[in-house]
Scaffold this active site. Sequence first.
Site, PDB file in Angstrom:
ATOM      1  N   PHE A 128       0.854  -1.183   0.000  1.00  0.00           N
ATOM      2  CA  PHE A 128       0.000   0.000   0.000  1.00  0.00           C
ATOM      3  C   PHE A 128       0.899   1.245   0.000  1.00  0.00           C
ATOM      4  CE2 PHE A 128      -3.162   2.825   2.185  1.00  0.00           C
ATOM      5  CZ  PHE A 128      -4.193   2.664   1.283  1.00  0.00           C
ATOM      6  N   ASP A 207       1.444  -5.954   7.414  1.00  0.00           N
ATOM      7  CA  ASP A 207       0.269  -5.095   7.392  1.00  0.00           C
ATOM      8  C   ASP A 207      -0.920  -5.986   7.028  1.00  0.00           C
ATOM      9  OD1 ASP A 207      -1.829  -3.360   6.820  1.00  0.00           O
ATOM     10  OD2 ASP A 207      -0.504  -1.797   6.041  1.00  0.00           O
ATOM     11  N   TYR A 232     -11.524  -0.849   9.792  1.00  0.00           N
ATOM     12  CA  TYR A 232     -12.721  -0.348   9.092  1.00  0.00           C
ATOM     13  C   TYR A 232     -13.009  -1.081   7.788  1.00  0.00           C
ATOM     14  CZ  TYR A 232      -9.014   2.574   6.953  1.00  0.00           C
ATOM     15  OH  TYR A 232      -7.873   3.016   6.366  1.00  0.00           O
ATOM     16  N   LYS A 233     -12.184  -2.076   7.444  1.00  0.00           N
ATOM     17  CA  LYS A 233     -12.427  -2.835   6.216  1.00  0.00           C
ATOM     18  C   LYS A 233     -13.267  -4.078   6.558  1.00  0.00           C
ATOM     19  CE  LYS A 233      -8.547  -0.646   4.045  1.00  0.00           C
ATOM     20  NZ  LYS A 233      -7.115  -0.602   3.814  1.00  0.00           N
ATOM     21  N   ARG A 382     -11.987  -3.166  -8.685  1.00  0.00           N
ATOM     22  CA  ARG A 382     -11.769  -4.036  -7.536  1.00  0.00           C
ATOM     23  C   ARG A 382     -13.120  -4.437  -6.977  1.00  0.00           C
ATOM     24  NH1 ARG A 382      -8.224  -1.974  -2.484  1.00  0.00           N
ATOM     25  NH2 ARG A 382     -10.096  -0.699  -2.309  1.00  0.00           N
TER      26      ARG A 382
HETATM   27  C1  LIG Z   1      -6.343   0.552   3.943  1.00  0.00           C
HETATM   28  C2  LIG Z   1      -4.915   0.310   4.199  1.00  0.00           C
HETATM   29  C3  LIG Z   1      -4.158   1.179   4.996  1.00  0.00           C
HETATM   30  C4  LIG Z   1      -4.779   2.448   5.514  1.00  0.00           C
HETATM   31  O1  LIG Z   1      -3.993   3.112   6.423  1.00  0.00           O
HETATM   32  P1  LIG Z   1      -4.602   4.330   7.253  1.00  0.00           P
HETATM   33  O2  LIG Z   1      -3.488   4.779   8.093  1.00  0.00           O
HETATM   34  O3  LIG Z   1      -5.781   3.793   8.007  1.00  0.00           O
HETATM   35  O4  LIG Z   1      -5.059   5.371   6.298  1.00  0.00           O
HETATM   36  C5  LIG Z   1      -2.838   0.859   5.250  1.00  0.00           C
HETATM   37  N1  LIG Z   1      -2.285  -0.249   4.732  1.00  0.00           N
HETATM   38  C6  LIG Z   1      -2.983  -1.111   3.947  1.00  0.00           C
HETATM   39  C7  LIG Z   1      -2.339  -2.344   3.415  1.00  0.00           C
HETATM   40  C8  LIG Z   1      -4.310  -0.847   3.651  1.00  0.00           C
HETATM   41  O5  LIG Z   1      -5.002  -1.679   2.866  1.00  0.00           O
END
Ligand SMILES: *Cc1c(COP(=O)(O)O)cnc(C)c1O
Length: 422
Positions: A128, A207, A232-233, A382
């Site tokens: 990400f 992560d 939140y996912k 997606r």
């Molecule tokens: C959604 C996501 C994030 C989001 O990070 P925030 O700090 O909450 O904005 C980070 N890493 C991955 C792999 C994600 O999918």
Amino acid sequence: MDFSYRQEYAEYLDGEDALASLRDQFVVDDPELIYLDGNSLGRLPKKSKALAEEIIEKEWGRELVGGWKQGWLELSERIGDKLAELLGAERGEIIIADSTSVNLFKLAGAVLRYQEGKNKIITDDLNFPSDVHIINGLIDFQDGGHTLEIMRSADGIHGPVEELLTGIDENTALVTLSHTAFKSAYTYEMKEITQAAQNAGALMLWDLSHSAGAVPINLKAAGVDLAVGCTYKYINGGPGAPAFLYVSENLQKQLTNPLTGWMGSGNMFDFSLEYEADTGIRRFLTGTPPILSMALIEPGLDILLEATPIKIREKSVRQTEYLIRLWESELASLGFSLNSPREADFRGAHVSLSHKHAAAIDMALIHEHKVLPDFRAPDNLRLGLSPLYTKYVEIFLAVEKMKMIVQDKSYEKYVGKMTKVT
Ligand SMILES: *Cc1c(COP(=O)(O)O)cnc(C)c1O
């Protein structure tokens, strides 16, 4: 019943689905909306709605500052312990705090200090972007001669496993990867990579944002050092709900949080100017947490624990396989390519399809067909399938609509008109 491109077959699969009734635990405001973005923001659990009201009225409204003594202060650990059940960690190894990005900074910063003398950090180009920005920012900030090596995926879909295994060496301080890649859904074999990192003396930081709540994870069994992730996912914690971090018990006393705030000290109510880190997982806290958002993580977590990771995964694999079969039979000939691994063992809970006109197709789906997927530049649609509430018939209808949009060329009016990324 054998696979066929018919709505009856999708309805048959829904009828056989042991987890189908869990959908009733979520608010479905518009039953006609086909929501395929639960991997970006999960749906609202009905219990969260009731809990929000209760906390605002009874706790905030009535208890006022007394709320801190009646559970708010322990909330980060209490929900962390519940999440530990889902992720195969021990009590006291996971805590809720900050955002995923900030937690990554804290843990990676702690590792660089602990691994003094080792200069290399390794990741991949499926990660990400925020993770890469955080690591680069940390390196700039430290100015200690660290370098970030980004291993390249050969096809943009599968993780560069061989490159990682050969690239990790005795100069590597940290290996950090997304367990499930946000775009292709490629999912690493957690134990294999973790062991390779550890064998070279590096620490492993995963992560879990795109796998927690969707892919079974056993942090203990995989011997993982460190992890961060979103709530939140697939955990359905709500927009901007605070993230989590995991530090293996044996490392907790050896790592120090670079963001030393009062919530991480062992003596926060002494109001002493001397900082003394908490001896456990709390040392990775920094400031006052958002209690309302944090409390609302729990109902979604309870639904996941009720469903169990094994059953969630079974359904998830069945649903992504079903979608891929539909792609093969109906969409491949219309210019859609599969941008996710074909092998279920290496795939998370979403499926990416690319198309030359993906952005315009996305707009047509949203504006004309009540289908809400998301689009990732340059050409990636997606489709997030959330096993707690996505129906097979929704998958079928989404494919049918994608097929229609391309066949009747109704996407054409949106070409070049992409306004905002969903
Ligand atoms: C959604 C996501 C994030 C989001 O990070 P925030 O700090 O909450 O904005 C980070 N890493 C991955 C792999 C994600 O999918």
